[in-house]
Design an enzyme around this catalytic site. Sequence first.
Site, PDB file in Angstrom:
ATOM      1  N   ARG A  16       0.820  -1.213   0.000  1.00 29.53           N
ATOM      2  CA  ARG A  16       0.000   0.000   0.000  1.00 29.53           C
ATOM      3  C   ARG A  16       0.858   1.269   0.000  1.00 29.53           C
ATOM      4  O   ARG A  16       0.375   2.346  -0.360  1.00 29.53           O
ATOM      5  CB  ARG A  16      -0.938   0.001   1.206  1.00 29.53           C
ATOM      6  CG  ARG A  16      -2.055  -1.019   1.107  1.00 29.53           C
ATOM      7  CD  ARG A  16      -2.806  -1.130   2.418  1.00 29.53           C
ATOM      8  NE  ARG A  16      -3.366   0.153   2.844  1.00 29.53           N
ATOM      9  CZ  ARG A  16      -3.835   0.382   4.055  1.00 29.53           C
ATOM     10  NH1 ARG A  16      -3.773  -0.567   4.984  1.00 29.53           N
ATOM     11  NH2 ARG A  16      -4.325   1.562   4.367  1.00 29.53           N
ATOM     12  N   GLY A  78       2.093 -15.488   7.902  1.00 30.13           N
ATOM     13  CA  GLY A  78       1.397 -14.942   9.047  1.00 30.13           C
ATOM     14  C   GLY A  78       2.324 -14.539  10.172  1.00 30.13           C
ATOM     15  O   GLY A  78       3.519 -14.843  10.169  1.00 30.13           O
ATOM     16  N   ASP A 103       6.353  -1.371  11.801  1.00 31.62           N
ATOM     17  CA  ASP A 103       5.501  -0.281  11.314  1.00 31.62           C
ATOM     18  C   ASP A 103       4.611   0.294  12.410  1.00 31.62           C
ATOM     19  O   ASP A 103       3.659   1.021  12.132  1.00 31.62           O
ATOM     20  CB  ASP A 103       4.661  -0.742  10.122  1.00 31.62           C
ATOM     21  CG  ASP A 103       3.750  -1.916  10.456  1.00 31.62           C
ATOM     22  OD1 ASP A 103       3.758  -2.394  11.612  1.00 31.62           O
ATOM     23  OD2 ASP A 103       3.026  -2.380   9.539  1.00 31.62           O
ATOM     24  N   LYS A 334      27.089  26.579   5.533  1.00 36.68           N
ATOM     25  CA  LYS A 334      27.375  25.141   5.521  1.00 36.68           C
ATOM     26  C   LYS A 334      28.775  24.949   6.084  1.00 36.68           C
ATOM     27  O   LYS A 334      29.733  25.533   5.592  1.00 36.68           O
ATOM     28  CB  LYS A 334      27.267  24.590   4.098  1.00 36.68           C
ATOM     29  CG  LYS A 334      27.331  23.067   3.979  1.00 36.68           C
ATOM     30  CD  LYS A 334      28.741  22.526   3.862  1.00 36.68           C
ATOM     31  CE  LYS A 334      29.417  22.962   2.580  1.00 36.68           C
ATOM     32  NZ  LYS A 334      30.787  22.373   2.472  1.00 36.68           N
TER      33      LYS A 334
END
Length: 447
Positions: A16, A78, A103, A334
């Site tokens: 997704r 699973g 996640d 920088k």
Amino acid sequence: MSNIAAIILAAGKGTRMKSDLHKVLHPIAGRPMLMHLMASVDALEPAKKVVVVGDKADQLRDALGDSAETVVQEPQLGTGHAVQQAESALKDFDGDVLVLYGDVPFVPTSTMQAMIDRLHSDDNPEVVVLGFEPADTLQYGRIVATGDRIEWMVEHKDATEKQRQTKLCNSGLMAVRSKDLFALLARVTNDNAAGEYYLVDIVNIAVQDGRHCHVVRTEPYDVTGINSRGELAAMEAEWQKRRRVQAMADGASLIAPETVWFSYDTQLGRDVVIEPNVFFGPGVSIADNVKIRANSHIEGAVIGKGCEVGPFARLRPGTVLEEKAKIGNFVETKKAHLGKGAKANHLTYLGDAEIGAKANIGAGTITCNYDGYFKYQTVIGEGAFIGSNSALIAPVKIGRDAIVAAGSAVSRDVADGELRMVRAEQLVKPGWADRFHDAMRKKKEGK
């Protein structure tokens, strides 16, 4: 080091997300979501960390380095099957195991510890599950419980209508003793709607054996999973909202809080004022009484007490501003170190530069630090004055109290107290402009 092991599941394809980057490596607040979780795990000082990988495994190994062991789940059958893949990595481990998800990045260390503590409570539960009660139960698995004792657990797709009325949901996170975990997993079957080996089934097996299993509750934010870019953006927004509240509670003033974006490691002192539309990347530390003006972008910078930055300033990694230094509008730095009270107020680039205390850098100054192959340093002494529109061609040193005249291109060192002027001699032609205008007007009228 504690007698705790963590198994982190990160083998999913993350379809997704529609990305070439592994799902758990997508950042929130400038840090990959997996690394947020690993930082919370590390605070427990675990004896073992095992990350279960599958899709894009090399990306995860590169990101983790030697901070955790990886095992492969292939095929992916699973969550129960995924945890089983860690059995060989934990064959000599005899302690408590936390099962986490890569996640689900924002599980607090204190919540993990609460799960472990509950595992060692007086009634000696076999499994402790982390549950929550979301506003919308969506497709979450359910926990049927009396008080905190679990009677049964079921996945949403396998649940009855009555079970789906239960508000207490399963986060998927568990704490189990290592000696129990793999023994229970060996008894799990795939007799369900998805044909998968569910981790939650170890709870039901333990319950059927007459053992106690308990739920520890937490708020939904702590166990929010991220599966799409929309969910990633929503979690970023929620994280930022909470961080802004914390910043103000700690003594910073945010003029328009919703427009300020923090990194996971941004450090703010007291009485810092942040104007609208300011973005902090990783590695920023700000001392007390600093003002960050609007529309500035800051990353990898250390800003000292009483400094002022912006508006429209960009501070890149390696920038250090000592006390009361000032960076003004449209100035970029920088690897630039500005001493106490030094200032560059307008339209300037300072790269690979050491700038002494109270030096004044005029508008349009450029440190020419790159020749296409290598970077070189510019050193500007204390109290030096660099006139507007000057180019300092590194490597070059400008001495203490030296002056570089406006419009100069300096390629050789300037001594202390010296004036350096590098300009062509001005040519003056009296009346030339008047004659030019007359000639051009006549030419235009003639057309």
